[in-house]
Enzyme design. Structure first.
Site, mmCIF file in Angstrom:
data_model
loop_
_atom_site.group_PDB
_atom_site.id
_atom_site.type_symbol
_atom_site.label_atom_id
_atom_site.label_comp_id
_atom_site.label_asym_id
_atom_site.label_seq_id
_atom_site.Cartn_x
_atom_site.Cartn_y
_atom_site.Cartn_z
ATOM 1 N N SER A 1 49.687 12.226 -3.602
ATOM 2 C CA SER A 1 50.423 13.489 -3.467
ATOM 3 C C SER A 1 50.982 13.667 -2.062
ATOM 4 O O SER A 1 50.420 14.419 -1.265
ATOM 5 C CB SER A 1 49.497 14.668 -3.806
ATOM 6 O OG SER A 1 48.250 14.541 -3.120
ATOM 7 N N LYS B 1 40.752 4.879 1.062
ATOM 8 C CA LYS B 1 42.073 4.247 0.899
ATOM 9 C C LYS B 1 42.895 4.316 2.176
ATOM 10 O O LYS B 1 43.819 3.514 2.370
ATOM 11 C CB LYS B 1 42.828 4.868 -0.284
ATOM 12 C CG LYS B 1 43.013 6.379 -0.244
ATOM 13 C CD LYS B 1 44.183 6.854 0.588
ATOM 14 C CE LYS B 1 44.195 8.364 0.676
ATOM 15 N NZ LYS B 1 45.198 8.891 1.611
ATOM 16 N N ASN C 1 49.129 6.816 7.666
ATOM 17 C CA ASN C 1 48.279 5.645 7.849
ATOM 18 C C ASN C 1 49.095 4.355 7.746
ATOM 19 O O ASN C 1 48.961 3.450 8.568
ATOM 20 C CB ASN C 1 47.154 5.661 6.816
ATOM 21 C CG ASN C 1 46.238 6.848 7.002
ATOM 22 O OD1 ASN C 1 45.426 6.894 7.911
ATOM 23 N ND2 ASN C 1 46.393 7.854 6.142
#
Length: 332
Positions: free
Chosen positions: A139, A192, A257
């Site tokens: 999202s 993640k 990230n």
């Protein structure tokens, strides 16, 4: 409709505040930056994070944490992991009734290795705890705020809280599933980020799709290993809070990230990359936490170990790739 306070005025908190307002709820946002508060109240924008977006005019903002804490019984905690304990502790000192805490942070605390729901539970008194849950999944705020179809998971130890989250947020462009594995959903969202930084490095170095696919696949394997050791259902990592979030974060330039990793892969130092980005990158802190947590739990996490050496021991990215590819033969 329902009154909700959103603590934090970053990109995702702002996007979700917009969802809540469009769903008919009364929303008050809290942030420390007076300029951002004024900009939102006067112009219905948060240009630092969502540059060209005009937000729902019904959203209001304040820098007064006491006002924000006493506005409602439902809080959306849209803060970086490292700020969560401090802010929730301050909130706890300002309230005198039970509140429901919904968080969207994706990290693990450095010193304690605790998940965010555990941090919140630690920080509030028992008689103020009306339930804690998480909203997580693939999202990007930049897509949610312009109503691109998005699907996420709501999870809590209390099914009533999961369903409350589902009811508050779900609409025709944001689909919310409930999931009873709070441990797995929180770990999937946090872990993640490590793989996303590594994925960005691989892309920044110019490697192809084979390398990217291998990294995500083996990354999911080590996420699942640690998750199962910590009590998560391995199947959760095949859902929205696991592989769904992993895919979107490892492949998109919207991801902080991935972007950090890409810059590192192109030869920038971490300081240079972070100065350019001027945003919190959760994956840095999570890598540090999980590196030590995995050692404590005796779980093999080679990608995490390699990234830790890049981020905290200045190991060249090419050497880290060489180390990963040169590991001993083993069965998948």
């Amino acid at each position: 409709m329902t009154k909700i306070t959103v603590f934090g005025m970053g990109s995702f908190g702002t996007a979700l505040a917009n969802v809540l307002a469009e769903n008919g709820h009364t929303v008050l946002m809290w942030g420390k930056n007076e300029d951002s508060v004024k900009e939102l109240n006067d112009h219905h924008q948060n240009k630092r994070y969502l540059k060209d977006v005009v937000l729902d005019s019904r959203i209001k903002a304040t820098s007064d944490i006491k006002e924000a804490a006493n506005f409602t019984d439902i809080y959306l905690m849209a803060l970086p992991t490292k700020a969560m304990r401090e802010v929730t502790s301050e909130i706890d000192s300002l309230i005198d009734s039970k509140k429901t805490f919904i968080h969207v942070a994706k990290g693990i605390e450095n010193d304690t290795f605790k998940r965010v729901s555990e941090m919140i539970e630690d920080s509030i008194s028992e008689d103020h705890n009306g339930g804690i849950g998480v909203l997580s999944g693939p999202s990007h705020a930049e897509e949610v705020v312009i109503k691109q179809p998005t699907t996420v998971a709501a999870s809590s130890k209390d099914e009533k809280v999961s369903k409350l989250i589902q009811d508050l947020f779900m609409n025709d462009y944001l689909r919310v599933y409930t999931n009873n594995d709070l441990v797995g959903v929180e770990l999937g969202g946090a872990l993640k980020n490590i793989i996303a930084v590594a994925s960005g490095i691989v892309a920044g170095m110019g490697y192809g799709d084979n390398a990217k696919a291998a990294l995500m696949t083996r990354g999911l394997a080590e996420i699942s290993r640690l998750g199962e050791k910590l009590g998560a259902d391995p199947m959760t990592f095949l859902g929205l809070g696991g592989i769904g979030d992993l895919i979107v974060t490892c492949t998109s330039t919207h991801s902080r990230n991935y972007t950090l990793g890409f810059k590192l892969g192109q030869g920038q130092t971490m300081d240079e990359a972070l100065n350019e980005m001027n945003m919190v990158v959760e994956g840095i802190y999570t890598t540090n936490s999980v590196y030590h947590l995995a050692k404590q739990q005796n779980v093999d996490m080679p990608i995490t170990n390699a990234l830790y050496k890049v981020l905290f021991e200045d190991n060249p990215v090419k050497d880290s790739v060489k180390d990963l590819m040169g590991r001993d033969k083993k069965s998948e």
